[in-house]
Write an enzyme that holds these catalytic residues in place. Sequence first.
Site, PDB file in Angstrom:
ATOM      1  N   LYS A  42     -15.012   7.177   6.393  1.00  0.00           N
ATOM      2  CA  LYS A  42     -14.939   7.469   8.316  1.00  0.00           C
ATOM      3  C   LYS A  42     -13.820   8.298   8.406  1.00  0.00           C
ATOM      4  O   LYS A  42     -12.763   8.697   8.484  1.00  0.00           O
ATOM      5  CB  LYS A  42     -13.874   5.814   8.274  1.00  0.00           C
ATOM      6  CG  LYS A  42     -14.754   4.789   8.372  1.00  0.00           C
ATOM      7  CD  LYS A  42     -13.966   3.363   8.017  1.00  0.00           C
ATOM      8  CE  LYS A  42     -14.539   2.622   8.459  1.00  0.00           C
ATOM      9  NZ  LYS A  42     -14.902   2.155   6.736  1.00  0.00           N
ATOM     10  N   LYS A  66      -6.377  -0.544   6.239  1.00  0.00           N
ATOM     11  CA  LYS A  66      -6.337  -0.002   4.544  1.00  0.00           C
ATOM     12  C   LYS A  66      -4.744   0.390   4.707  1.00  0.00           C
ATOM     13  O   LYS A  66      -5.181   2.116   4.362  1.00  0.00           O
ATOM     14  CB  LYS A  66      -7.391   0.001   3.874  1.00  0.00           C
ATOM     15  CG  LYS A  66      -8.704  -0.641   5.295  1.00  0.00           C
ATOM     16  CD  LYS A  66      -9.669   0.188   5.834  1.00  0.00           C
ATOM     17  CE  LYS A  66     -10.689  -0.364   5.812  1.00  0.00           C
ATOM     18  NZ  LYS A  66     -11.540  -2.664   6.134  1.00  0.00           N
ATOM     19  N   HIS A 115      -7.516  -4.799  10.317  1.00  0.00           N
ATOM     20  CA  HIS A 115      -8.419  -4.123   9.321  1.00  0.00           C
ATOM     21  C   HIS A 115      -8.001  -3.295   8.983  1.00  0.00           C
ATOM     22  O   HIS A 115      -8.515  -2.456   8.599  1.00  0.00           O
ATOM     23  CB  HIS A 115      -9.622  -3.585  10.515  1.00  0.00           C
ATOM     24  CG  HIS A 115     -11.037  -2.890   9.476  1.00  0.00           C
ATOM     25  ND1 HIS A 115     -11.104  -2.002   9.953  1.00  0.00           N
ATOM     26  CD2 HIS A 115     -11.647  -3.669   9.187  1.00  0.00           C
ATOM     27  CE1 HIS A 115     -12.276  -1.655   9.491  1.00  0.00           C
ATOM     28  NE2 HIS A 115     -13.088  -3.008   8.771  1.00  0.00           N
ATOM     29  N   ASP A 136       8.390   2.401  -1.309  1.00  0.00           N
ATOM     30  CA  ASP A 136       9.978   2.979  -1.243  1.00  0.00           C
ATOM     31  C   ASP A 136      10.078   3.580  -0.333  1.00  0.00           C
ATOM     32  O   ASP A 136      10.978   4.824  -0.947  1.00  0.00           O
ATOM     33  CB  ASP A 136      10.577   3.551  -3.311  1.00  0.00           C
ATOM     34  CG  ASP A 136       9.736   2.279  -3.741  1.00  0.00           C
ATOM     35  OD1 ASP A 136      10.489   1.835  -3.141  1.00  0.00           O
ATOM     36  OD2 ASP A 136       9.456   2.959  -4.389  1.00  0.00           O
ATOM     37  N   HIS A 149     -18.820   4.089   2.692  1.00  0.00           N
ATOM     38  CA  HIS A 149     -17.581   3.395   3.746  1.00  0.00           C
ATOM     39  C   HIS A 149     -16.370   4.542   4.055  1.00  0.00           C
ATOM     40  O   HIS A 149     -15.994   4.039   4.672  1.00  0.00           O
ATOM     41  CB  HIS A 149     -17.121   2.564   2.719  1.00  0.00           C
ATOM     42  CG  HIS A 149     -16.891   1.126   3.374  1.00  0.00           C
ATOM     43  ND1 HIS A 149     -14.558   0.767   3.276  1.00  0.00           N
ATOM     44  CD2 HIS A 149     -17.395   0.319   4.568  1.00  0.00           C
ATOM     45  CE1 HIS A 149     -14.825   0.396   4.081  1.00  0.00           C
ATOM     46  NE2 HIS A 149     -15.675  -0.273   4.720  1.00  0.00           N
ATOM     47  N   ASP A 171     -13.769  21.599  13.477  1.00  0.00           N
ATOM     48  CA  ASP A 171     -13.808  23.441  13.804  1.00  0.00           C
ATOM     49  C   ASP A 171     -12.717  23.144  11.766  1.00  0.00           C
ATOM     50  O   ASP A 171     -12.224  24.609  11.724  1.00  0.00           O
ATOM     51  CB  ASP A 171     -13.068  24.106  14.840  1.00  0.00           C
ATOM     52  CG  ASP A 171     -13.776  24.478  15.813  1.00  0.00           C
ATOM     53  OD1 ASP A 171     -14.944  23.714  15.784  1.00  0.00           O
ATOM     54  OD2 ASP A 171     -13.274  24.302  16.944  1.00  0.00           O
TER      55      ASP A 171
END
Length: 488
Positions: free
Chosen positions: A226, A408, A406, A413, A224, A231
């Site tokens: 991404k 996450k 979508h 604080d 999952h 370089d």
Amino acid sequence: MHLFSLIVLGIILFNTLAAIITIFKDSRDIAATWAWLLVLLMLPGVGFIFYLFVGKKISAEKIFDLKEQEHVGINQLVAVQKMQWQQKRLLPPADKLHEEARETVHLFLETDQAILTKDNEVAVFTDGKAKFAQLISDIKQAQHHVHLEYYSFFDDQIGNELLRVLEEISKKGVKVRIIYDNLGSRGMSRHFFDVLEANGGEAEPFFGSKKAIMHSLRLNYRDHRKMVIIDGQIGYIGGFNVGDQYLGRFKKFGYWRDTHLKIKGNAVIAMQSRFIMDWNATIKNSKIRDELDYQEQLFPLFQGDGKTNIQIVSSGPDSDTEAIKLGYLKLINTANDYLYIQTPYLIPDDSVMEALSIAALSGVKVKIMIPAIPDHPFVYRATQYYAKQLLDKGVEIYQYENGFLHAKMIVIDEQISSVGSANVDFRSFKLNFEANAFMYDQEIAHELSEIFHQDMLHSQKLTPQYFEKQSSWLKFKQYFSRLLSPIL
């Protein structure tokens, strides 16, 4: 009729015995055990077919392939940083950073060998068009290599646009390597990467087969992550996959609201190391780590004026520590003023559920944002169930209504924040291979909190009355989906 009753009874008894033997022969947590037992008992025959493709645990051989990989390029840094932590020299003075951040840093050093990197420059993207425009621009400037790891890489407009750019730079001698998830990239032709590979590039499914998705019979364990590394100097990490829906081109979802980071700095070392471990576990006969003349290009030294401290933390079925979940728990327990969370799937286990409840009951302003549009029916109903339970504990729940949420993201604080691929659910904690950036920077935390506040303007704040008005049938679906939470 008597004979028919005996046959039915025999089938039920045989199915029950087979279900018990099938489920209890493997070591798994008790919640998942009972959830799978429920599926097998309620769906005789069909349940076993479903379990064959989705429920079987990942093979010991594959786990070994992943566990044997070294944290290439950073093992010595981990040892040095553990020593620096003991000598209280690893982080800036306490007046410049939340004191409990030191404990979080040490947690990740111990559970994931996640080095703390400094002097990073970070740009936050919340729009797919802007993110891919910048990504493609950076890829076109690549001189040595581009490494990509995506759960979904679709054969659509943006997928082909990105692929054409990768094909062009591979013609010029830039080494392109792609890891994609077979299930996440469903519908992709086997020949999608043929031109890229003819030009010297490589594209492989995460320790899977280029043939049918069903080949591995391990559909429940997905890559999952991404990430993109260019370089060894520029890294991208977050929630966007490669597909038109992530640019808001699907009418079903409308605008796609996600969060992604572009990082320039030494955090890319950790992202590179993660990619190499995944690549080496996937391709046994083409190990990047064996190319000794390649190391300087893979891990170039970075001298920059960025000021964000970052740890790249990964987790998956190859580890028992659930490092990202422990990080989420640490942040929840650390929050003193506020805790903001954005997640498309809110299916917390008992430990996270209790931590969120305790934080809210202790006076911390806990705000959680979820989507108003379902993309997985059972998952969405389970999300609604847990949203109501948390609402009853004093957590503020917001439902994003300007498209599909979508992202996450967690921020506490205006001190510590996390952006990556891991949702607040069982799947991200236990089943998926995930990667998140945990950042210790007041300005980035402030920026993310402001983004949360802007999203609140496009959200509905849920109330007890909202749930009371729901039909009995909808409430039943929520309760039933909750029973399947450990395997959703």
